[in-house]
Write a protein that holds these residues in place. Structure first.
Motif, PDB file in Angstrom:
ATOM      1  N   THR A   9       0.834  -1.204   0.000  1.00  0.00           N
ATOM      2  CA  THR A   9       0.000   0.000   0.000  1.00  0.00           C
ATOM      3  C   THR A   9       0.871   1.257   0.000  1.00  0.00           C
ATOM      4  OG1 THR A   9      -1.805  -1.121   1.122  1.00  0.00           O
ATOM      5  CG2 THR A   9      -1.743   1.269   1.321  1.00  0.00           C
ATOM      6  N   LEU A  10       1.867   1.282   0.862  1.00  0.00           N
ATOM      7  CA  LEU A  10       2.720   2.465   0.969  1.00  0.00           C
ATOM      8  C   LEU A  10       3.629   2.640  -0.240  1.00  0.00           C
ATOM      9  CD1 LEU A  10       3.541   2.180   4.754  1.00  0.00           C
ATOM     10  CD2 LEU A  10       2.170   3.969   3.651  1.00  0.00           C
ATOM     11  N   LEU A  22       7.783   7.351  10.954  1.00  0.00           N
ATOM     12  CA  LEU A  22       8.519   8.536  11.404  1.00  0.00           C
ATOM     13  C   LEU A  22       7.850   9.821  10.931  1.00  0.00           C
ATOM     14  CD1 LEU A  22      12.212   7.359  10.955  1.00  0.00           C
ATOM     15  CD2 LEU A  22      10.949   7.619  13.083  1.00  0.00           C
ATOM     16  N   LEU A  23       7.415   9.835   9.693  1.00  0.00           N
ATOM     17  CA  LEU A  23       6.773  11.032   9.147  1.00  0.00           C
ATOM     18  C   LEU A  23       5.454  11.340   9.855  1.00  0.00           C
ATOM     19  CD1 LEU A  23       7.099  13.175   6.919  1.00  0.00           C
ATOM     20  CD2 LEU A  23       5.871  11.622   5.386  1.00  0.00           C
ATOM     21  N   THR A  24       4.650  10.325  10.071  1.00  0.00           N
ATOM     22  CA  THR A  24       3.364  10.508  10.740  1.00  0.00           C
ATOM     23  C   THR A  24       3.557  10.939  12.192  1.00  0.00           C
ATOM     24  OG1 THR A  24       2.400   8.829   9.303  1.00  0.00           O
ATOM     25  CG2 THR A  24       1.159   9.387  11.279  1.00  0.00           C
ATOM     26  N   THR A  25       4.509  10.327  12.869  1.00  0.00           N
ATOM     27  CA  THR A  25       4.781  10.684  14.260  1.00  0.00           C
ATOM     28  C   THR A  25       5.315  12.103  14.351  1.00  0.00           C
ATOM     29  OG1 THR A  25       5.224   8.366  14.787  1.00  0.00           O
ATOM     30  CG2 THR A  25       6.022  10.020  16.357  1.00  0.00           C
ATOM     31  N   LEU A  26       6.191  12.471  13.433  1.00  0.00           N
ATOM     32  CA  LEU A  26       6.715  13.841  13.414  1.00  0.00           C
ATOM     33  C   LEU A  26       5.584  14.847  13.239  1.00  0.00           C
ATOM     34  CD1 LEU A  26       8.994  15.921  13.341  1.00  0.00           C
ATOM     35  CD2 LEU A  26       9.260  15.405  10.895  1.00  0.00           C
ATOM     36  N   GLY A  85       5.299  16.503   2.616  1.00  0.00           N
ATOM     37  CA  GLY A  85       5.240  15.470   3.650  1.00  0.00           C
ATOM     38  C   GLY A  85       3.861  15.363   4.265  1.00  0.00           C
ATOM     39  N   LYS A  86       3.240  16.516   4.514  1.00  0.00           N
ATOM     40  CA  LYS A  86       1.889  16.534   5.075  1.00  0.00           C
ATOM     41  C   LYS A  86       0.886  15.928   4.097  1.00  0.00           C
ATOM     42  CE  LYS A  86       2.914  20.433   8.000  1.00  0.00           C
ATOM     43  NZ  LYS A  86       2.931  21.848   8.165  1.00  0.00           N
ATOM     44  N   GLU A  87       1.087  16.189   2.813  1.00  0.00           N
ATOM     45  CA  GLU A  87       0.201  15.620   1.793  1.00  0.00           C
ATOM     46  C   GLU A  87       0.335  14.095   1.736  1.00  0.00           C
ATOM     47  OE1 GLU A  87       1.306  17.705  -1.782  1.00  0.00           O
ATOM     48  OE2 GLU A  87       0.405  19.584  -1.077  1.00  0.00           O
ATOM     49  N   ILE A  88       1.565  13.604   1.860  1.00  0.00           N
ATOM     50  CA  ILE A  88       1.791  12.151   1.855  1.00  0.00           C
ATOM     51  C   ILE A  88       1.093  11.512   3.048  1.00  0.00           C
ATOM     52  CG2 ILE A  88       3.559  10.352   2.198  1.00  0.00           C
ATOM     53  CD1 ILE A  88       3.512  11.342  -0.657  1.00  0.00           C
ATOM     54  N   VAL A  89       1.231  12.104   4.225  1.00  0.00           N
ATOM     55  CA  VAL A  89       0.570  11.570   5.424  1.00  0.00           C
ATOM     56  C   VAL A  89      -0.946  11.584   5.232  1.00  0.00           C
ATOM     57  CG1 VAL A  89       0.107  11.927   7.888  1.00  0.00           C
ATOM     58  CG2 VAL A  89       2.442  12.117   7.017  1.00  0.00           C
ATOM     59  N   ALA A  90      -1.468  12.671   4.686  1.00  0.00           N
ATOM     60  CA  ALA A  90      -2.920  12.781   4.470  1.00  0.00           C
ATOM     61  C   ALA A  90      -3.432  11.691   3.533  1.00  0.00           C
ATOM     62  CB  ALA A  90      -3.269  14.163   3.922  1.00  0.00           C
ATOM     63  N   LEU A  93      -2.334   7.822   5.556  1.00  0.00           N
ATOM     64  CA  LEU A  93      -2.997   7.429   6.798  1.00  0.00           C
ATOM     65  C   LEU A  93      -4.315   6.689   6.561  1.00  0.00           C
ATOM     66  CD1 LEU A  93      -2.425   7.443   9.788  1.00  0.00           C
ATOM     67  CD2 LEU A  93      -3.518   9.667   9.940  1.00  0.00           C
ATOM     68  N   PRO A  94      -5.222   7.205   5.739  1.00  0.00           N
ATOM     69  CA  PRO A  94      -6.452   6.443   5.512  1.00  0.00           C
ATOM     70  C   PRO A  94      -6.194   5.106   4.804  1.00  0.00           C
ATOM     71  CG  PRO A  94      -6.582   8.622   4.465  1.00  0.00           C
ATOM     72  CD  PRO A  94      -5.245   8.507   5.101  1.00  0.00           C
ATOM     73  N   MET A  95      -5.181   5.064   3.944  1.00  0.00           N
ATOM     74  CA  MET A  95      -4.862   3.819   3.256  1.00  0.00           C
ATOM     75  C   MET A  95      -4.366   2.763   4.242  1.00  0.00           C
ATOM     76  SD  MET A  95      -2.965   5.603  -0.020  1.00  0.00           S
ATOM     77  CE  MET A  95      -2.423   4.113  -0.836  1.00  0.00           C
ATOM     78  N   VAL A  96      -3.483   3.177   5.136  1.00  0.00           N
ATOM     79  CA  VAL A  96      -2.928   2.264   6.140  1.00  0.00           C
ATOM     80  C   VAL A  96      -4.023   1.812   7.110  1.00  0.00           C
ATOM     81  CG1 VAL A  96      -1.372   2.206   8.146  1.00  0.00           C
ATOM     82  CG2 VAL A  96      -0.565   3.081   5.945  1.00  0.00           C
ATOM     83  N   GLU A  97      -4.861   2.747   7.518  1.00  0.00           N
ATOM     84  CA  GLU A  97      -5.961   2.394   8.420  1.00  0.00           C
ATOM     85  C   GLU A  97      -6.923   1.405   7.753  1.00  0.00           C
ATOM     86  OE1 GLU A  97      -7.446   6.262   9.441  1.00  0.00           O
ATOM     87  OE2 GLU A  97      -6.121   6.416  11.184  1.00  0.00           O
TER      88      GLU A  97
END
Length: 126
Positions: A9-10, A22-26, A85-90, A93-97
């Motif tokens: 997925t990632l 690391l990116l999400t936690t940051l 980076g914020k766009e990647i997390v956005a 995150l829903p994909m991983v969840e």
């Protein structure tokens, strides 16, 4: 199997699981409005400091994080997520969840209860 599904997925976003963590936690730690160092990020994620450094270097090359001088510690850099980076997390995150929901809900009646129990186990191990 779970790791493979997460990795696949990632991969569509060109990030590894460790980079994602690391990116999400940051991004989450940045909400505290305090300078965040690589050592703080490593401790918070329980990822080795040297591994964190290597991954952050890669994230910086991908323009997902930015390092700048720490305002209080001249030996350290503070780390920030970039807009990219914020766009990647956005996106991630829903994909991983979704992968988590699909994987962990098989054979489990209440996925939320499972997640709560898992979090409780993690908290007890600290």
């Amino acid at each position: 199997m779970w790791q493979r599904k997460q990795r696949d997925t990632l991969k569509t976003l060109d990030v590894t699981h460790t980079q994602f963590v690391l990116l999400t936690t940051l991004l989450w730690l940045e909400q505290l409005n305090e300078p965040i160092t690589q050592v703080q990020l490593a401790h918070h994620t329980k990822v080795d400091v040297m591994m964190t450094s290597q991954v952050l270097r890669t994230l910086e090359k991908k323009e997902l994080v930015h390092r700048s001088s720490h305002p209080a510690d001249t030996r350290a850099n503070q780390i920030h997520t970039t807009m990219k980076g914020k766009e990647i997390v956005a996106k991630a995150l829903p994909m991983v969840e979704q992968v988590d929901r699909e994987f962990f809900s098989r054979g489990i009646g209440d996925c939320e209860q499972f997640v709560q129990l898992f979090q409780q186990l993690l908290n007890e191990s600290r």
